[in-house]
Design an enzyme around this catalytic site. Structure first.
Site, PDB file in Angstrom:
ATOM      1  CB  SER A  54      -1.512  -1.909  -5.791  1.00 54.13           C
ATOM      2  OG  SER A  54      -1.573  -1.393  -7.100  1.00 54.13           O
ATOM      3  CB  THR A 105      -7.590   1.098  -6.816  1.00 54.55           C
ATOM      4  OG1 THR A 105      -7.440   0.924  -5.427  1.00 54.55           O
ATOM      5  CG2 THR A 105      -8.825   0.374  -7.293  1.00 54.55           C
ATOM      6  CB  THR A 130      -7.709  -2.654  -5.161  1.00 53.95           C
ATOM      7  OG1 THR A 130      -6.552  -2.327  -4.376  1.00 53.95           O
ATOM      8  CG2 THR A 130      -8.902  -2.753  -4.221  1.00 53.95           C
ATOM      9  NE  ARG A 183      -8.693  -0.683   3.930  1.00 62.26           N
ATOM     10  CZ  ARG A 183      -8.433  -0.286   2.680  1.00 62.26           C
ATOM     11  NH1 ARG A 183      -8.368  -1.165   1.708  1.00 62.26           N
ATOM     12  NH2 ARG A 183      -8.224   0.982   2.416  1.00 62.26           N
ATOM     13  CB  THR A 221      -6.969   5.226  -7.412  1.00 60.15           C
ATOM     14  OG1 THR A 221      -5.897   4.467  -6.833  1.00 60.15           O
ATOM     15  CG2 THR A 221      -6.383   6.500  -8.000  1.00 60.15           C
ATOM     16  N   GLY A 222      -6.806   5.605  -4.252  1.00 58.29           N
ATOM     17  CA  GLY A 222      -6.127   6.311  -3.171  1.00 58.29           C
ATOM     18  C   GLY A 222      -6.438   5.726  -1.814  1.00 58.29           C
TER      19      GLY A 222
END
Ligand SMILES: *[C@@H]1O[C@H](CO)[C@@H](O)[C@H](O)[C@H]1NC(C)=O
Ligand SMILES: *[C@@H]1O[C@H](CO)[C@@H](O)[C@H](O)[C@H]1NC(C)=O
Length: 339
Positions: free
Chosen positions: A67, A199, A217, A227, A250-251
């Site tokens: 990721s 991330t 990331t 995006r 992160t998320g």
């Protein structure tokens, strides 16, 4: 990169009068090699910024969890693009890149934006051209791994995806895209894939009290091309202020970026709130509007106290993060219970 014992010894012996708790390196997820790299950068005389850059760059090289870095999270066209930022908490300067193509070392480019331009944020093809002009190597970010994720997704009629309306896209062979609801149903089953959102976010506070923070990331898997998530947004992905401390998140960036959780956490600490509680406040604020969002925040203050918080949801009740300080002597993984 393995931490060399000799570097550790040098680090300790050169700074005998320092407070017990600084320097501090803290980062999201169990990305231990990043933590170790940041620490040894400090130990060999690097600044907090150098440490954040080197730590995150290590994850970019190692493709942490698929990721971060090249070869992960292909978008709807199969391309991997990178988002990164770095922030200097002494000067409040920020450098960031979004949707960076062809360049593996995204955080290095972010730092070049900060130090070699008067801008803060460059995006897309132009950011890549800037990077090439700065001497960064242009390479294909696609790997067999990312190609196979993409091919499998095409075979499954481009499911899941981030579209909310059925809209065949003539630019790809896939589709028709299905509404977002289908994606959510799948995710409420056993298909929760946290690795679609990881991330690296890192905070470094050096001996002298300089705070730096950064993120890197490859974004959300199967994202709509163009995006950009929360990671490269100052105050969302990370924030640093050497009078207060730092935070990194992160998320689910599409949601988290609306709440500037890293900024909120730093402002909480400025008001005297301890790091764990500051992180929890940032999570709680988002949760109020999006109870099911996936996300976590790490926070650290100037006396080397730190904490983390995450939003509890099925399959995600604890969040792992890495810490390196004098007390630990080694990169140590800690877990926080989600709220
Ligand atoms: C990628 O796949 C190609 C074709 O299947 C193969 O020849 C090549 O060795 C693979 N590369 C790696 C790094 O696995
Ligand atoms: C950092 O947080 C700890 C734990 O709450 C607190 O004791 C300390 O005073 C804080 N440091 C600063 C500089 O606010």
């Amino acid at each position: 990169m393995k931490l060399k014992l000799i570097e550790l010894i040098i680090c300790f012996s050169l700074t005998p009068t320092c407070s017990a708790v600084l320097p501090l390196v803290i980062n999201t997820w169990p990305f231990k090699d990043a933590t170790t790299t940041a620490w040894s950068t400090l130990c060999s005389g690097g600044s907090a910024l150098d440490a954040v850059e080197a730590g995150c760059a290590q994850c970019e090289k190692l493709q942490c969890d698929g990721s971060v870095g090249y070869g992960g999270s292909p978008d709807e066209t199969g391309e991997t693009t990178l988002d990164a930022m770095i922030m200097n908490g002494d000067t409040m300067e920020v450098g960031a890149v979004g949707q960076l193509r062809r360049i593996k070392n995204a955080i290095g480019v972010a730092r070049a934006v900060m130090e070699r331009t008067k801008h803060t944020f460059l995006v897309g093809e132009s950011a890549s051209v800037f990077a090439e002009n700065m001497g960064f190597l242009a390479e294909d970010l696609t790997t067999n791994q990312s190609l196979s994720i993409f091919t499998k997704w095409l075979k499954e009629n481009c499911q899941p995806n981030y579209r909310q309306h059925v809209s065949p896209d003539p630019s790809t062979s896939c589709g028709p895209y299905k509404p977002q609801a289908m994606f959510q149903r799948r995710r409420r089953g056993q298909l929760i894939d946290i690795h679609a959102h990881d991330t690296i976010g890192m905070i470094v506070i050096n001996q002298a009290g300089q705070v730096a923070a950064g993120t890197s990331t490859n974004g959300a898997r199967h994202k709509v091309p163009g995006r950009v998530g929360d990671s490269p947004i100052a105050g969302a992905g990370a924030y640093a202020d050497s009078t207060v401390g730092g935070a990194a998140a992160t998320g689910d960036g599409d949601i988290m970026m609306r709440f500037l959780p890293s900024y909120l956490a730093v402002e909480q600490m400025r008001a005297g709130v301890d790091p764990s509680a500051a992180c929890r406040t940032a999570i709680t604020r988002i949760k109020k509007h999006f109870p099911d969002f996936f996300g976590a925040v790490v926070c650290a203050n100037m006396t080397g106290s730190y904490g983390a918080a995450c939003n509890k949801r099925p399959g995600f009740s604890q969040f792992p993060f890495m810490v390196f300080n004098r007390k630990s002597n080694v990169p140590r993984q800690e877990m926080v219970d989600c709220i």
